[in-house]
Design a protein around this motif. Structure first.
Motif, PDB file in Angstrom:
ATOM      1  N   UNK A 178      45.342  37.031  50.996  1.00 45.58           N
ATOM      2  CA  UNK A 178      45.061  35.570  50.728  1.00 45.58           C
ATOM      3  C   UNK A 178      43.319  35.218  51.103  1.00 45.58           C
ATOM      4  N   UNK A 179      43.012  35.871  52.400  1.00 41.25           N
ATOM      5  CA  UNK A 179      41.846  35.549  52.791  1.00 41.25           C
ATOM      6  C   UNK A 179      40.964  36.537  52.087  1.00 41.25           C
ATOM      7  N   UNK A 180      41.403  37.709  51.763  1.00 40.54           N
ATOM      8  CA  UNK A 180      40.558  38.632  50.909  1.00 40.54           C
ATOM      9  C   UNK A 180      40.111  38.260  49.419  1.00 40.54           C
ATOM     10  N   UNK A 181      41.142  37.434  48.948  1.00 38.30           N
ATOM     11  CA  UNK A 181      40.959  37.216  47.457  1.00 38.30           C
ATOM     12  C   UNK A 181      40.268  35.825  47.522  1.00 38.30           C
ATOM     13  N   UNK A 182      39.984  35.080  48.725  1.00 37.72           N
ATOM     14  CA  UNK A 182      39.532  33.758  48.842  1.00 37.72           C
ATOM     15  C   UNK A 182      38.254  33.677  48.242  1.00 37.72           C
ATOM     16  N   UNK A 183      37.802  32.573  47.908  1.00 42.59           N
ATOM     17  CA  UNK A 183      36.382  32.236  47.159  1.00 42.59           C
ATOM     18  C   UNK A 183      35.173  32.375  48.055  1.00 42.59           C
TER      19      UNK A 183
ATOM     20  N   UNK B 194      45.671  37.284  29.153  1.00 40.86           N
ATOM     21  CA  UNK B 194      47.089  36.911  29.720  1.00 40.86           C
ATOM     22  C   UNK B 194      46.859  35.547  30.589  1.00 40.86           C
ATOM     23  N   UNK B 195      48.125  34.995  30.795  1.00 45.82           N
ATOM     24  CA  UNK B 195      48.227  33.762  31.441  1.00 45.82           C
ATOM     25  C   UNK B 195      47.980  34.180  33.128  1.00 45.82           C
ATOM     26  N   UNK B 196      47.733  35.122  33.522  1.00 45.72           N
ATOM     27  CA  UNK B 196      47.282  35.337  35.129  1.00 45.72           C
ATOM     28  C   UNK B 196      46.172  34.661  35.306  1.00 45.72           C
ATOM     29  N   UNK B 197      46.088  34.215  36.507  1.00 37.75           N
ATOM     30  CA  UNK B 197      45.078  33.503  37.348  1.00 37.75           C
ATOM     31  C   UNK B 197      44.017  34.652  37.768  1.00 37.75           C
ATOM     32  N   UNK B 198      42.819  34.573  37.171  1.00 36.66           N
ATOM     33  CA  UNK B 198      41.829  35.638  37.599  1.00 36.66           C
ATOM     34  C   UNK B 198      41.104  35.305  39.039  1.00 36.66           C
TER      35      UNK B 198
ATOM     36  N   UNK C 115      37.474  39.735  39.626  1.00 37.11           N
ATOM     37  CA  UNK C 115      37.529  39.807  38.389  1.00 37.11           C
ATOM     38  C   UNK C 115      36.499  39.248  37.533  1.00 37.11           C
ATOM     39  N   UNK C 116      35.787  38.428  38.181  1.00 35.24           N
ATOM     40  CA  UNK C 116      34.665  37.886  37.522  1.00 35.24           C
ATOM     41  C   UNK C 116      33.367  38.642  37.808  1.00 35.24           C
ATOM     42  N   UNK C 117      33.571  39.969  38.455  1.00 37.56           N
ATOM     43  CA  UNK C 117      32.266  40.722  38.598  1.00 37.56           C
ATOM     44  C   UNK C 117      31.781  41.421  37.257  1.00 37.56           C
ATOM     45  N   UNK C 118      30.436  41.621  37.273  1.00 33.25           N
ATOM     46  CA  UNK C 118      29.961  42.448  35.986  1.00 33.25           C
ATOM     47  C   UNK C 118      30.704  43.484  35.468  1.00 33.25           C
ATOM     48  N   UNK C 119      30.502  43.850  34.222  1.00 34.50           N
ATOM     49  CA  UNK C 119      31.166  45.053  33.702  1.00 34.50           C
ATOM     50  C   UNK C 119      30.588  46.338  34.381  1.00 34.50           C
ATOM     51  N   UNK C 120      29.212  46.087  34.903  1.00 34.52           N
ATOM     52  CA  UNK C 120      29.002  47.531  35.692  1.00 34.52           C
ATOM     53  C   UNK C 120      29.734  47.581  36.727  1.00 34.52           C
TER      54      UNK C 120
END
Ligand code: TMP
Length: 208
Positions: free
Chosen positions: A50-55, A146-150, A154-159
């Motif tokens: 949870x910490x790792x994936x936090x904003x 998909x219905x999964x929360x991102x 996952x919001x980082x660039x394609x590069x």
């Protein structure tokens, strides 16, 4: 470290279909397997996830150390005891993800990533790893549909997703005996059959 069971890891870029394949694999073995994931798998390691994936802003080295902390706990508390009992442990991501994400994508020196991985694992390596490979644009499109929360990653660039893919491909190239590269654009059942075939072929593990 004695080890009687089998340790299988599944890796891939976002949207490669790991979750589906892990579910099918577990069903093929009548769910007589231990399913787990990284970061996570135990109460403490899930808190670290949870910490790792936090904003929050998380620096690359912080990421590396959080992952390592979660991994040490996970291996000691869950993976090694399960292997000692002779179980098949299927883990969604493991050390190859750290090479791909913290090494190739975040640019941490690979020697350092490997050193930290070695400390965290105390020498435990998967018997077999399936790498579901996919161009990142296709994977991200699948995720968005998909219905999964991102997650923040996952919001980082394609590069940056491309760097992850290249990291994974370089691991597969350097360790062909352990890492099986699978084209994740194939249909779900074909991928599943390939995974079962390799488990039989390389580990003599059969669901029949
Ligand atoms: P998941 O969405 O496949 O469960 O993975 C969670 C995120 O954690 C994913 O974006 C990849 C990332 N991750 C790393 O950055 N390094 C690692 O070592 C692991 C295991 C996961």
């Amino acid at each position: 470290m004695t080890k009687k069971g089998y340790f299988i890891t599944i890796e891939g870029v976002e949207g490669a279909g790991k979750t589906t394949q892990i579910r099918l694999l577990a069903e093929a073995f009548n769910n007589d397997v231990v399913l787990t994931r990284e970061p996570g798998g135990t109460i403490l390691s899930e808190k670290i996830r949870d910490l790792f994936l936090s904003e929050e802003t998380i620096f690359a080295t912080t990421e590396l150390l959080l992952i390592a902390a979660a991994r040490t706990q996970h291996i000691t508390e869950l993976i090694v005891p399960a292997l000692d009992e002779g179980k098949i442990v299927i883990c969604d991501r493991f050390t190859d993800a750290t090479i791909a994400y913290q090494g190739f994508r975040k640019g941490i020196d690979l020697k350092l990533v490997n050193q930290v991985n070695d400390i965290a694992t105390n020498g435990l390596t998967p018997d077999l790893t399936f790498l579901l490979d996919l161009p990142p644009d296709i994977g991200l499109e699948r995720k968005h549909d998909s219905s999964e929360e991102l997650t923040r990653l996952e919001f980082e660039s394609i590069e940056s997703h491309e760097k992850v893919r290249n990291g994974y491909l370089s691991v597969a190239e350097s360790q062909p005996k352990r890492v099986i590269l699978i084209d994740a654009r194939l249909d779900i059942d074909t991928i599943h059959q390939k995974i079962l075939f390799e488990m039989k072929n390389r580990l003599h593990l059969s669901n029949e």
